[in-house]
Write a protein that holds these residues in place. Structure first.
Motif, short mmCIF file in Angstrom:
data_model
loop_
_atom_site.label_atom_id
_atom_site.label_comp_id
_atom_site.label_asym_id
_atom_site.label_seq_id
_atom_site.Cartn_x
_atom_site.Cartn_y
_atom_site.Cartn_z
N ILE A 14 0.85 -1.20 0.00
CA ILE A 14 0.00 0.00 0.00
C ILE A 14 0.88 1.25 0.00
CG2 ILE A 14 -1.69 1.30 1.36
CD1 ILE A 14 -2.77 -1.42 2.32
N ASN A 15 2.07 1.12 0.55
CA ASN A 15 3.01 2.25 0.60
C ASN A 15 3.41 2.72 -0.79
OD1 ASN A 15 3.88 3.80 2.67
ND2 ASN A 15 5.79 2.71 2.98
N GLY A 16 3.20 1.89 -1.79
CA GLY A 16 3.51 2.28 -3.16
C GLY A 16 2.68 3.46 -3.65
N PHE A 17 1.52 3.66 -3.04
CA PHE A 17 0.67 4.79 -3.41
C PHE A 17 1.13 6.10 -2.77
CE2 PHE A 17 -2.21 1.15 -3.99
CZ PHE A 17 -2.51 1.34 -5.33
N ALA A 18 2.16 6.05 -1.95
CA ALA A 18 2.65 7.26 -1.29
C ALA A 18 3.17 8.28 -2.29
CB ALA A 18 3.74 6.92 -0.28
N GLY A 19 3.61 7.83 -3.44
CA GLY A 19 4.10 8.75 -4.46
C GLY A 19 3.03 9.68 -5.01
N PHE A 20 1.77 9.30 -4.84
CA PHE A 20 0.67 10.14 -5.32
C PHE A 20 0.28 11.22 -4.32
CE2 PHE A 20 -0.03 6.09 -7.58
CZ PHE A 20 0.16 6.57 -8.86
N ILE A 21 0.83 11.17 -3.11
CA ILE A 21 0.50 12.15 -2.08
C ILE A 21 1.38 13.37 -2.27
CG2 ILE A 21 0.47 12.62 0.40
CD1 ILE A 21 0.04 9.65 0.86
N GLY A 22 0.78 14.49 -2.53
CA GLY A 22 1.51 15.76 -2.61
C GLY A 22 2.51 15.83 -3.73
N ARG A 23 2.16 15.35 -4.91
CA ARG A 23 3.11 15.36 -6.02
C ARG A 23 3.45 16.76 -6.48
NH1 ARG A 23 1.02 11.43 -10.54
NH2 ARG A 23 -0.90 12.52 -10.08
N LYS A 24 2.55 17.71 -6.26
CA LYS A 24 2.77 19.06 -6.79
C LYS A 24 3.43 20.00 -5.78
CE LYS A 24 -0.92 18.54 -10.04
NZ LYS A 24 -2.01 19.12 -10.76
N GLU A 25 3.66 19.51 -4.57
CA GLU A 25 4.31 20.35 -3.57
C GLU A 25 5.81 20.44 -3.84
OE1 GLU A 25 3.68 19.53 0.52
OE2 GLU A 25 1.52 19.33 0.29
N ARG A 26 6.35 21.61 -3.60
CA ARG A 26 7.80 21.81 -3.72
C ARG A 26 8.44 21.65 -2.35
NH1 ARG A 26 9.74 21.52 -8.71
NH2 ARG A 26 8.51 22.74 -10.16
N ALA A 27 9.62 21.03 -2.33
CA ALA A 27 10.33 20.84 -1.07
C ALA A 27 11.42 21.90 -0.95
CB ALA A 27 10.96 19.45 -1.03
N ASP A 28 11.49 22.52 0.23
CA ASP A 28 12.56 23.49 0.46
C ASP A 28 13.79 22.74 1.00
OD1 ASP A 28 11.71 22.86 2.99
OD2 ASP A 28 11.30 24.92 3.62
N GLU A 29 14.82 23.49 1.35
CA GLU A 29 16.05 22.82 1.78
C GLU A 29 15.91 22.12 3.13
OE1 GLU A 29 19.23 25.70 3.86
OE2 GLU A 29 18.71 26.30 1.83
N ARG A 30 15.03 22.61 3.99
CA ARG A 30 14.79 21.93 5.27
C ARG A 30 14.13 20.58 5.02
NH1 ARG A 30 10.21 22.37 9.59
NH2 ARG A 30 9.04 22.53 7.67
N ASP A 31 13.16 20.54 4.11
CA ASP A 31 12.50 19.28 3.78
C ASP A 31 13.48 18.29 3.18
OD1 ASP A 31 10.05 20.28 4.65
OD2 ASP A 31 9.50 20.99 2.64
N ARG A 32 14.34 18.75 2.30
CA ARG A 32 15.33 17.86 1.68
C ARG A 32 16.34 17.37 2.72
NH1 ARG A 32 14.67 21.56 -2.64
NH2 ARG A 32 16.43 22.81 -1.92
N SER A 33 16.71 18.23 3.66
CA SER A 33 17.64 17.83 4.72
C SER A 33 17.02 16.75 5.61
CB SER A 33 18.03 19.04 5.56
OG SER A 33 18.78 18.65 6.67
N LEU A 55 11.84 14.13 13.15
CA LEU A 55 12.58 15.35 12.78
C LEU A 55 11.65 16.52 12.50
CD1 LEU A 55 15.48 13.94 10.58
CD2 LEU A 55 15.59 14.81 12.90
N TYR A 56 10.52 16.27 11.88
CA TYR A 56 9.56 17.36 11.67
C TYR A 56 9.00 17.84 13.00
CZ TYR A 56 9.30 17.64 6.63
OH TYR A 56 9.59 17.86 5.31
N GLY A 57 8.77 16.90 13.93
CA GLY A 57 8.30 17.30 15.27
C GLY A 57 9.33 18.13 16.00
N ARG A 58 10.60 17.78 15.83
CA ARG A 58 11.67 18.54 16.50
C ARG A 58 11.78 19.93 15.89
NH1 ARG A 58 17.56 16.27 16.14
NH2 ARG A 58 17.59 17.55 14.28
N HIS A 59 11.62 20.04 14.57
CA HIS A 59 11.70 21.36 13.93
C HIS A 59 10.51 22.23 14.30
CE1 HIS A 59 15.28 21.08 11.46
NE2 HIS A 59 14.96 19.82 11.20
N VAL A 60 9.36 21.64 14.48
CA VAL A 60 8.18 22.41 14.88
C VAL A 60 8.38 22.95 16.28
CG1 VAL A 60 5.73 22.23 15.45
CG2 VAL A 60 6.58 21.24 13.32
#
Length: 136
Positions: A43-62, A126-131
């Motif tokens: 089912i995790n294979g469908f994860a690629g369809f979640i948020g395909r149009k969102e851009r990732a900033d450098e924090r997200d890439r890190s 990591l997202y929780g720590r950044h928040v």
């Protein structure tokens, strides 16, 4: 919640569903046939369809890079532990000099699931720590 976090939650939920399914099927099917429960992780294979149009900033890439590294290292450790654990149980505890070849494929498959599950957990941590750092 951004797309990476949504994909991570999907990975965590499907990982838990796999383990629960495996534990539930072992009494009825046996340990080898019950590994079919890990197919739920597909089912995790469908994860690629979640948020395909969102851009990732450098924090997200890190965060994604660190999570991928953590998942890869956990997968490597699971693979080594699985191989050496199988040898230990077979040779030391049971006195056998050979192991079933089916176990090696299962160990490799479980290593892949460990990779994606740990990566998902690390992304959420990591997202929780950044928040928390942003709100401080």
């Amino acid at each position: 919640m951004n797309a990476e976090q949504k994909r991570a939650w999907l990975g965590v939920v499907t990982g838990i569903a796999c383990v629960v399914g495996y534990v539930a099927l072992v009494p009825f099917l046996g340990p080898m046939a019950a590994t079919g429960a890990f197919g739920l992780y597909g089912i995790n294979g469908f994860a690629g369809f979640i948020g395909r149009k969102e851009r990732a900033d450098e924090r997200d890439r890190s965060i994604a890079r660190r999570a991928t590294l953590g998942g890869a290292m956990a997968s490597y450790m699971a693979f080594i532990l699985g191989c050496m654990g199988t040898w230990f149980v077979a040779f030391v505890c049971l006195g056998k000099e050979q192991v079933l070849v089916h176990l090696l494929g299962t160990i490799t498959f479980v290593g892949g699931i460990v990779f994606y599950f740990v990566r998902s957990v690390v992304v959420l941590l990591l997202y929780g720590r950044h928040v928390e750092a942003d709100n401080a």
